[in-house]
Write a protein that holds these residues in place. Sequence first.
Motif, PDB file in Angstrom:
ATOM      1  N   TRP A  28       0.810  -1.214   0.000  1.00 37.53           N
ATOM      2  CA  TRP A  28       0.000   0.000   0.000  1.00 37.53           C
ATOM      3  C   TRP A  28       0.843   1.263   0.000  1.00 37.53           C
ATOM      4  N   SER A  29       2.176   1.150   0.234  1.00 34.38           N
ATOM      5  CA  SER A  29       3.033   2.339   0.218  1.00 34.38           C
ATOM      6  C   SER A  29       3.060   2.985  -1.172  1.00 34.38           C
ATOM      7  N   VAL A  30       2.812   2.171  -2.207  1.00 34.99           N
ATOM      8  CA  VAL A  30       2.751   2.720  -3.565  1.00 34.99           C
ATOM      9  C   VAL A  30       1.644   3.767  -3.659  1.00 34.99           C
ATOM     10  N   TRP A  31       0.492   3.450  -3.077  1.00 33.32           N
ATOM     11  CA  TRP A  31      -0.650   4.366  -3.133  1.00 33.32           C
ATOM     12  C   TRP A  31      -0.393   5.643  -2.337  1.00 33.32           C
ATOM     13  N   VAL A  32       0.404   5.533  -1.286  1.00 36.36           N
ATOM     14  CA  VAL A  32       0.755   6.730  -0.502  1.00 36.36           C
ATOM     15  C   VAL A  32       1.565   7.700  -1.359  1.00 36.36           C
ATOM     16  N   LEU A  34       1.707   7.762  -4.640  1.00 38.64           N
ATOM     17  CA  LEU A  34       0.883   8.223  -5.752  1.00 38.64           C
ATOM     18  C   LEU A  34      -0.064   9.336  -5.303  1.00 38.64           C
ATOM     19  N   ALA A  35      -0.665   9.168  -4.125  1.00 41.52           N
ATOM     20  CA  ALA A  35      -1.561  10.199  -3.595  1.00 41.52           C
ATOM     21  C   ALA A  35      -0.799  11.491  -3.318  1.00 41.52           C
ATOM     22  N   LEU A  36       0.424  11.371  -2.811  1.00 47.75           N
ATOM     23  CA  LEU A  36       1.240  12.558  -2.552  1.00 47.75           C
ATOM     24  C   LEU A  36       1.571  13.284  -3.853  1.00 47.75           C
ATOM     25  N   THR A  37       1.851  12.531  -4.899  1.00 45.30           N
ATOM     26  CA  THR A  37       2.128  13.133  -6.215  1.00 45.30           C
ATOM     27  C   THR A  37       0.930  13.915  -6.730  1.00 45.30           C
ATOM     28  N   LEU A  38      -0.252  13.294  -6.668  1.00 42.61           N
ATOM     29  CA  LEU A  38      -1.462  13.954  -7.149  1.00 42.61           C
ATOM     30  C   LEU A  38      -1.800  15.185  -6.305  1.00 42.61           C
ATOM     31  N   LEU A  39      -1.586  15.089  -4.976  1.00 42.56           N
ATOM     32  CA  LEU A  39      -1.858  16.227  -4.094  1.00 42.56           C
ATOM     33  C   LEU A  39      -0.969  17.419  -4.442  1.00 42.56           C
ATOM     34  N   LEU A  40       0.300  17.160  -4.686  1.00 40.07           N
ATOM     35  CA  LEU A  40       1.227  18.237  -5.036  1.00 40.07           C
ATOM     36  C   LEU A  40       0.861  18.866  -6.389  1.00 40.07           C
ATOM     37  N   LEU A  41       0.408  18.036  -7.338  1.00 39.85           N
ATOM     38  CA  LEU A  41      -0.016  18.577  -8.630  1.00 39.85           C
ATOM     39  C   LEU A  41      -1.250  19.469  -8.481  1.00 39.85           C
ATOM     40  N   LEU A  42      -2.181  19.070  -7.607  1.00 43.01           N
ATOM     41  CA  LEU A  42      -3.355  19.898  -7.370  1.00 43.01           C
ATOM     42  C   LEU A  42      -2.985  21.216  -6.688  1.00 43.01           C
ATOM     43  N   LEU A  43      -2.059  21.146  -5.723  1.00 45.34           N
ATOM     44  CA  LEU A  43      -1.607  22.372  -5.050  1.00 45.34           C
ATOM     45  C   LEU A  43      -0.899  23.296  -6.040  1.00 45.34           C
ATOM     46  N   GLU A  44      -0.175  22.682  -6.985  1.00 46.03           N
ATOM     47  CA  GLU A  44       0.546  23.485  -7.984  1.00 46.03           C
ATOM     48  C   GLU A  44      -0.421  24.308  -8.828  1.00 46.03           C
ATOM     49  N   LEU A  45      -1.607  23.766  -9.091  1.00 41.61           N
ATOM     50  CA  LEU A  45      -2.606  24.494  -9.880  1.00 41.61           C
ATOM     51  C   LEU A  45      -3.180  25.691  -9.122  1.00 41.61           C
ATOM     52  N   LEU A  46      -3.099  25.654  -7.794  1.00 42.43           N
ATOM     53  CA  LEU A  46      -3.641  26.746  -6.978  1.00 42.43           C
ATOM     54  C   LEU A  46      -2.698  27.937  -6.872  1.00 42.43           C
ATOM     55  N   PHE A  47      -1.436  27.759  -7.294  1.00 44.57           N
ATOM     56  CA  PHE A  47      -0.426  28.817  -7.160  1.00 44.57           C
ATOM     57  C   PHE A  47      -0.029  29.379  -8.519  1.00 44.57           C
ATOM     58  N   LYS A  48      -1.019  29.632  -9.372  1.00 44.02           N
ATOM     59  CA  LYS A  48      -0.718  30.127 -10.714  1.00 44.02           C
ATOM     60  C   LYS A  48      -0.080  31.506 -10.698  1.00 44.02           C
ATOM     61  N   ARG A  49      -0.403  32.318  -9.697  1.00 43.52           N
ATOM     62  CA  ARG A  49       0.142  33.667  -9.626  1.00 43.52           C
ATOM     63  C   ARG A  49       1.466  33.736  -8.882  1.00 43.52           C
ATOM     64  N   LYS A  50       1.951  32.616  -8.392  1.00 41.25           N
ATOM     65  CA  LYS A  50       3.229  32.567  -7.685  1.00 41.25           C
ATOM     66  C   LYS A  50       4.127  31.547  -8.380  1.00 41.25           C
ATOM     67  N   PRO A  51       4.860  31.993  -9.395  1.00 39.66           N
ATOM     68  CA  PRO A  51       5.633  31.041 -10.211  1.00 39.66           C
ATOM     69  C   PRO A  51       6.682  30.261  -9.426  1.00 39.66           C
ATOM     70  N   TYR A  52       7.338  30.897  -8.429  1.00 34.63           N
ATOM     71  CA  TYR A  52       8.375  30.192  -7.672  1.00 34.63           C
ATOM     72  C   TYR A  52       7.772  29.033  -6.879  1.00 34.63           C
ATOM     73  N   ALA A  53       6.654  29.305  -6.200  1.00 27.38           N
ATOM     74  CA  ALA A  53       5.990  28.235  -5.459  1.00 27.38           C
ATOM     75  C   ALA A  53       5.480  27.151  -6.394  1.00 27.38           C
ATOM     76  N   GLN A  54       4.986  27.577  -7.551  1.00 29.16           N
ATOM     77  CA  GLN A  54       4.486  26.627  -8.542  1.00 29.16           C
ATOM     78  C   GLN A  54       5.605  25.717  -9.035  1.00 29.16           C
ATOM     79  N   ASN A  55       6.777  26.289  -9.309  1.00 30.89           N
ATOM     80  CA  ASN A  55       7.920  25.499  -9.778  1.00 30.89           C
ATOM     81  C   ASN A  55       8.384  24.502  -8.723  1.00 30.89           C
TER      82      ASN A  55
END
Length: 530
Positions: A28-32, A34-55
Motif C-alpha cells: 500500500w506504500s505505492v498508493w501513498v 501516488l496520492a502525494l504526487t497527485l496532491l502536489l499537482l493539485l496544489l501546484e494548480l492553486l499557485f498560478k500567480r506565484k511562479p516560484y511556489a508553482q515550480n
Amino acid sequence: MLRVAVALMIGIVAGDGIMRWFPTLPSWSVWVWLALTLLLLLLELLFKRKPYAQNILLSTAIFCAGVTMIVQGRATGDRPCTICYEAVVISEPQVRGKTLRCDLTLTSINGKPLTKTINVKAAILRDTITNDWKTIGLGTGLVAQSIMQPLRNYRSGNFDYVRWLHIHGFQASTFIYYSDWQPARVSLKPMSTFARMRLYAMMEREKLVSRLRLSQSEDQQSAIIAAMVLGDKHGISQETKDAYSVSGASHILALSGLHLSIIYAVLLLLFGRGFKRRWLSQAVILLTIWGYVFLVGMGSSVVRSAVMLTIYSLCIVSGRDNASINALSLAAVFLLVANPLCLWDIGFEMSFMAVLGILVFYKHVYRLVIPKTKVEKGTIMGGHHRLGGRCQGPPLRRIAEILWGMVSVSVSAQITTAPLVAYYFGRFSCYFLLTNFIVIPCATIIIYLALAILITSAIHPVNALLLSCIGYVSNFMNYAVKAIASLPYASIENIHVNAIEVVCIYILITLACIIYSYVRKLKGLINRGD
C-alpha cells in the motif's frame, strides 16, 4: 524539460534508496506516494500567480512520481520458486567452455501457464556424445528442470551486474544438466505481444547477420560488422573488445547516435525529396528508423537516439530549434517513464552524457582554433553533430575546419563521459582523438556498404564485390585499433573513483561552465561599454 528530467532522476534515485533501506515495504506504500504526487499537482494548480511556489511544487511532484515508479516496480516483482518449467530461448546461444549460455523466458511452471513470463540467465551443460545441444537456437522451446539461483555479481568494481540484469528484466540464473532438458513445442501466449514481436525481430536479425558474414578466417571482421550494423555483439572475442576499449573505440561497437544518424542520412537522401510534403517524408523515415531500432533489440542508447531523431524530425516539420538540451531532456523523460531502472544502464548514462557534452561544449571548443568562423547552430541527429552551415574558404581551409570539427565533437563528448568511464571501467584512453579519426570514417563506410549488401543480396556478383570491400575496410579498422591499443601509454589503467567523487567531478564541471558563462557575459558588457 531539464528541470523535469533532473527532478525525475533524483526521485528515481531516492526511490531506489528507500527500497534498499526498507526492502519489506508494504504494497500500500505505492498508493501513498501516488496520492502525494497527485496532491502536489493539485496544489501546484492553486499557485498560478506565484511562479516560484508553482515550480517548487511541480518539481516535488515529479520527484514523488519518480519514487512511485520505483516502489511500484519493486512491489509487483515476483521470483521463481519451482524447478520444473517450460521456456523459450530469447537470445542467440553462445558456447562457453563446457556450457551453452543463453537467455530463457519461462512461460509455465509445473504445467501452469504464467500470467507474466520470467526471464532467466541459463547455462546448459553440453553433452559432447549426442550433441543434442546443437539443436538449441533462438526461439527454441524447452521443457527443463533446474534450481533457480539468485543473481550474483561475479566481478569486483563499480559495475553492478545484478542491477544491470534487473534493468533488462532478468530475475534469476540457473544451471541445467544435459539430461534435464528436452526440446518441445512451447506456447508463446504467456509472452506479451511486444515480447513476441521482439523475438520474431531477433530471429529475422539472425538471418540478416548471416548475409553479412565473411569467410571463416575473417570471423572477427564479421562480428564487428554485425555489431556495428545490427547490434549483434555475441561473436566478438574478449581480445577484440579489450583492444577497442583501450584505444577508446568501444562506442563504435554499440549501436548509438552515430550509427543511427548515418542511416538517417541515407533515408533522408532516398526519401527527403521523394515527397512534396515534408511531413510525409519525415513520417516514412521515422517509421523505417523505429523498425530498425526494433530489429536490433531496442538497446537504451539506440532508443535514445531514435527518440532524439523523432524530436528532430518534429522540429523540422514545425520549423523549431532541433538541437537543444530541452530536446535531450524530453528524450530522457520518455525513456525513464517507460523504464525507470534504465537510469542505471551504462548505455543510457554514456549516451546522454555524450550528447549533453556536445550540446554544451562543442561550439566553445570549435572556436578555440577557428574563432573568426561563424559557428552556426547545429543539429544533434541522434547524438551525431553536424554544422548547420557549410565551411567557407579555400579547400584546405574547409578540410581543416572539418577535421577540427571532428576533434571538437570528440573532445566535447569526452569531457562529460570520461568520469563515467573511469568509474565503471577504471580506464582513460589517451589516444581517443587518433582512434576517432580512423573509426568514424570506417564506420560510415561499413554501414553504407552493409546496407548496399542487404539490398543487393539477389545480385551475386555485386554482392560478392561489396562483401570483399566491407571485409577490407573492417580488417583495416581492426588492425588500426589494435595498433593504437598496443602503443605505449595507450590508456591509464586502475583508476579508482567512487560515486561521490564522480558526482563531485560533474559538479566542478558545471561550476566551471557557469563561471565561464558569467565571464563571457561580463566581457561582452565591458566591450559594449567601450
